[in-house]
Design an enzyme around this catalytic site. Structure first.
Site, PDB file in Angstrom:
ATOM      1  N   TYR A  53       0.849  -1.196   0.000  1.00 35.32           N
ATOM      2  CA  TYR A  53       0.000   0.000   0.000  1.00 35.32           C
ATOM      3  C   TYR A  53       0.884   1.245   0.000  1.00 35.32           C
ATOM      4  O   TYR A  53       1.232   1.820   1.022  1.00 35.32           O
ATOM      5  CB  TYR A  53      -0.965   0.004   1.199  1.00 35.32           C
ATOM      6  CG  TYR A  53      -1.986  -1.118   1.156  1.00 35.32           C
ATOM      7  CD1 TYR A  53      -2.208  -1.842  -0.012  1.00 35.32           C
ATOM      8  CD2 TYR A  53      -2.733  -1.456   2.271  1.00 35.32           C
ATOM      9  CE1 TYR A  53      -3.131  -2.873  -0.063  1.00 35.32           C
ATOM     10  CE2 TYR A  53      -3.672  -2.492   2.231  1.00 35.32           C
ATOM     11  CZ  TYR A  53      -3.851  -3.195   1.061  1.00 35.32           C
ATOM     12  OH  TYR A  53      -4.770  -4.219   1.022  1.00 35.32           O
ATOM     13  N   PRO A 209     -15.395  -4.004   1.175  1.00 37.33           N
ATOM     14  CA  PRO A 209     -16.751  -4.400   1.538  1.00 37.33           C
ATOM     15  C   PRO A 209     -17.816  -3.430   1.037  1.00 37.33           C
ATOM     16  O   PRO A 209     -18.984  -3.816   0.885  1.00 37.33           O
ATOM     17  CB  PRO A 209     -16.724  -4.430   3.080  1.00 37.33           C
ATOM     18  CG  PRO A 209     -15.620  -3.492   3.451  1.00 37.33           C
ATOM     19  CD  PRO A 209     -14.584  -3.653   2.365  1.00 37.33           C
TER      20      PRO A 209
HETATM   21  N1  LIG Z   1      -6.394  -8.420   0.165  1.00 43.81           N
HETATM   22  C1  LIG Z   1      -6.555  -7.696  -0.909  1.00 43.81           C
HETATM   23  O1  LIG Z   1      -6.196  -8.097  -2.032  1.00 43.81           O
HETATM   24  C2  LIG Z   1      -7.198  -6.350  -0.772  1.00 43.81           C
HETATM   25  C3  LIG Z   1      -7.592  -5.627  -1.919  1.00 43.81           C
HETATM   26  C4  LIG Z   1      -8.215  -4.392  -1.722  1.00 43.81           C
HETATM   27  C5  LIG Z   1      -8.403  -3.895  -0.430  1.00 43.81           C
HETATM   28  N2  LIG Z   1      -7.973  -4.599   0.654  1.00 43.81           N
HETATM   29  C6  LIG Z   1      -8.166  -4.114   2.045  1.00 43.81           C
HETATM   30  O2  LIG Z   1      -9.541  -3.916   2.260  1.00 43.81           O
HETATM   31  C7  LIG Z   1      -9.747  -2.597   2.740  1.00 43.81           C
HETATM   32  C8  LIG Z   1     -11.113  -2.090   2.313  1.00 43.81           C
HETATM   33  O3  LIG Z   1     -11.219  -2.046   0.901  1.00 43.81           O
HETATM   34  P1  LIG Z   1     -11.168  -0.667   0.069  1.00 43.81           P
HETATM   35  O4  LIG Z   1     -10.552   0.385   0.887  1.00 43.81           O
HETATM   36  O5  LIG Z   1     -10.564  -1.026  -1.238  1.00 43.81           O
HETATM   37  O6  LIG Z   1     -12.690  -0.389  -0.256  1.00 43.81           O
HETATM   38  P2  LIG Z   1     -14.023  -0.114   0.601  1.00 43.81           P
HETATM   39  O7  LIG Z   1     -13.777  -0.392   2.030  1.00 43.81           O
HETATM   40  O8  LIG Z   1     -15.108  -0.836  -0.070  1.00 43.81           O
HETATM   41  O9  LIG Z   1     -14.233   1.425   0.339  1.00 43.81           O
HETATM   42  C9  LIG Z   1     -13.365   2.374   0.880  1.00 43.81           C
HETATM   43  C10 LIG Z   1     -13.988   3.744   0.779  1.00 43.81           C
HETATM   44  O10 LIG Z   1     -15.229   3.719   1.440  1.00 43.81           O
HETATM   45  C11 LIG Z   1     -15.485   4.967   1.957  1.00 43.81           C
HETATM   46  N3  LIG Z   1     -16.268   4.759   3.178  1.00 43.81           N
HETATM   47  C12 LIG Z   1     -15.891   4.017   4.260  1.00 43.81           C
HETATM   48  N4  LIG Z   1     -16.861   4.005   5.186  1.00 43.81           N
HETATM   49  C13 LIG Z   1     -17.871   4.767   4.697  1.00 43.81           C
HETATM   50  C14 LIG Z   1     -19.126   5.149   5.212  1.00 43.81           C
HETATM   51  N5  LIG Z   1     -19.545   4.720   6.412  1.00 43.81           N
HETATM   52  N6  LIG Z   1     -19.910   5.934   4.446  1.00 43.81           N
HETATM   53  C15 LIG Z   1     -19.490   6.362   3.230  1.00 43.81           C
HETATM   54  N7  LIG Z   1     -18.299   6.034   2.680  1.00 43.81           N
HETATM   55  C16 LIG Z   1     -17.495   5.241   3.413  1.00 43.81           C
HETATM   56  C17 LIG Z   1     -14.166   5.597   2.279  1.00 43.81           C
HETATM   57  O11 LIG Z   1     -14.225   6.961   1.931  1.00 43.81           O
HETATM   58  P3  LIG Z   1     -13.190   8.070   2.461  1.00 43.81           P
HETATM   59  O12 LIG Z   1     -11.880   7.725   1.791  1.00 43.81           O
HETATM   60  O13 LIG Z   1     -13.790   9.326   1.991  1.00 43.81           O
HETATM   61  O14 LIG Z   1     -13.071   7.913   3.941  1.00 43.81           O
HETATM   62  C18 LIG Z   1     -13.162   4.782   1.479  1.00 43.81           C
HETATM   63  O15 LIG Z   1     -12.429   5.507   0.533  1.00 43.81           O
HETATM   64  C19 LIG Z   1      -8.571  -1.816   2.135  1.00 43.81           C
HETATM   65  O16 LIG Z   1      -8.407  -0.566   2.755  1.00 43.81           O
HETATM   66  C20 LIG Z   1      -7.466  -2.788   2.336  1.00 43.81           C
HETATM   67  O17 LIG Z   1      -7.022  -2.743   3.686  1.00 43.81           O
HETATM   68  C21 LIG Z   1      -7.382  -5.816   0.493  1.00 43.81           C
END
Ligand SMILES: NC(=O)c1ccc[n+]([C@@H]2O[C@H](COP(=O)([O-])OP(=O)(O)OC[C@H]3O[C@@H](n4cnc5c(N)ncnc54)[C@H](OP(=O)(O)O)[C@@H]3O)[C@@H](O)[C@H]2O)c1
Length: 286
Positions: A53, A209
């Site tokens: 990251y 998620p």
């Molecule tokens: N293992 C893997 O291959 C893999 C791949 C992808 C991700 N991940 C992990 O999974 C985590 C989560 O996935 P992601 O960050 O890709 O996507 P996500 O959790 O689906 O979406 C993240 C976005 O959601 C917004 N958000 C969060 N809570 C919210 C709420 N209550 N209301 C409105 N918007 C909200 C945030 O906005 P703001 O930025 O404006 O706060 C953030 O940018 C990552 O951070 C990472 O740690 C792992």
């Protein structure tokens, strides 16, 4: 916050995903630190990160170092925080994501993560993604060696199918504690892995998620039932989404990403949102 179990430790049932604070579109450090501190204030004790990251080639581990700084500057007790990092993915700096699941790389990567996190043993170390050039058993064998050597406290895998989950648990001698796969209203094909984890009593950490960084804000407009249930409860569609996941099985611990204190504060409230069987069925069908 209500808790769920990873290995033999309890963590808040909603974790924090660190990725949005270190890749494309990341905020400044001050806002990131405020976001992590807000999560800790709310009782978040699982923080997900990865050495990959980061944006530029010369800042591998940007997110791990950020989390270490945020924990160090937090006023309260952080001894119960489980930092979950990963190895096996790389970002050469041109925006792409590449793989190296070789045992040599994983062992070296773990040493570097240990230094950046400033710990003697990593809380949870996850093999990030299967590398087609390396037999899966060899990659997981390296994770087992790290566990045996005490470099990591718990072992997990990510982006794994049911066969790989069973194989990893066997290689780890029954010590697999978590599986991190993509799972959201937009991406449901990890249901078999979620069900297998529930059967095996292994934590299942849904990644992206809310549909991922660029689509999380539109969850309610893309999936109307999530917006309708949210309106009925006076909460956000994102909270409904996380509560729906938590209701799937006691092993589920979502890790929504955040780059603003407001969003993680909103997300953690999902642990107290009770949805009826009828509402859950509507969301399943959405
Ligand atoms: N293992 C893997 O291959 C893999 C791949 C992808 C991700 N991940 C992990 O999974 C985590 C989560 O996935 P992601 O960050 O890709 O996507 P996500 O959790 O689906 O979406 C993240 C976005 O959601 C917004 N958000 C969060 N809570 C919210 C709420 N209550 N209301 C409105 N918007 C909200 C945030 O906005 P703001 O930025 O404006 O706060 C953030 O940018 C990552 O951070 C990472 O740690 C792992």
């Amino acid at each position: 916050m209500r808790t769920r179990r990873i290995g033999d430790v309890q963590v808040g049932a909603i974790g924090l995903g660190g990725m949005p604070m270190s890749i494309e579109g990341r905020p400044d450090e001050q806002r990131s630190i405020a976001t992590i501190h807000a999560a800790l204030d709310e009782g978040v004790t699982l923080i997900d990160t990865a050495d990959a990251y980061h944006l530029h080639a010369d800042e591998v581990g940007h997110n791990e170092a950020l989390i270490a700084r945020a924990l160090a500057s937090y006023g309260g007790d952080t001894s119960d925080v489980l930092v979950a990092t990963k190895g096996g993915h790389l970002r050469p700096g041109d925006g792409s994501w590449t793989l190296d699941g070789s045992p040599e790389h994983l062992k070296e990567a773990c040493e570097e993560s240990l230094k950046r996190l400033g710990v003697d043993a990593i809380g949870l170390y996850q093999f990030h993604r299967p590398d087609p050039r390396v037999p899966y058993g060899e990659s997981v064998g390296a994770i087992r060696d790290l566990l045996d050597a005490g470099k990591i406290r718990f072992a997990g895998i990510s982006n794994a199918n049911p066969d790989q989950i069973r194989q990893a648990n066997e290689i780890l001698g029954g010590r697999l504690v978590s599986v991190q796969n993509q799972f959201s209203p937009a991406f449901r094909s990890s249901e078999p892995e979620l069900e297998l984890c529930a059967e095996m009593d292994v934590a299942f950490l849904p990644w992206s998620p809310l549909g991922g960084i660029s689509q999380a804000g539109e969850l309610g407009s893309r999936f109307a039932p999530f917006a309708e249930v949210a309106r009925d409860h006076g909460v956000s569609p994102q909270q409904v989404c996380l509560a729906w996941m938590l209701a799937k099985a006691p092993v589920v611990i979502p890790i929504p990403g955040s780059s603003r204190p407001e969003t993680i504060r909103d997300s953690v409230k999902a642990v107290d949102l009770e949805l009826s069987a009828e509402e859950l069925a509507r969301l399943d069908a959405a």
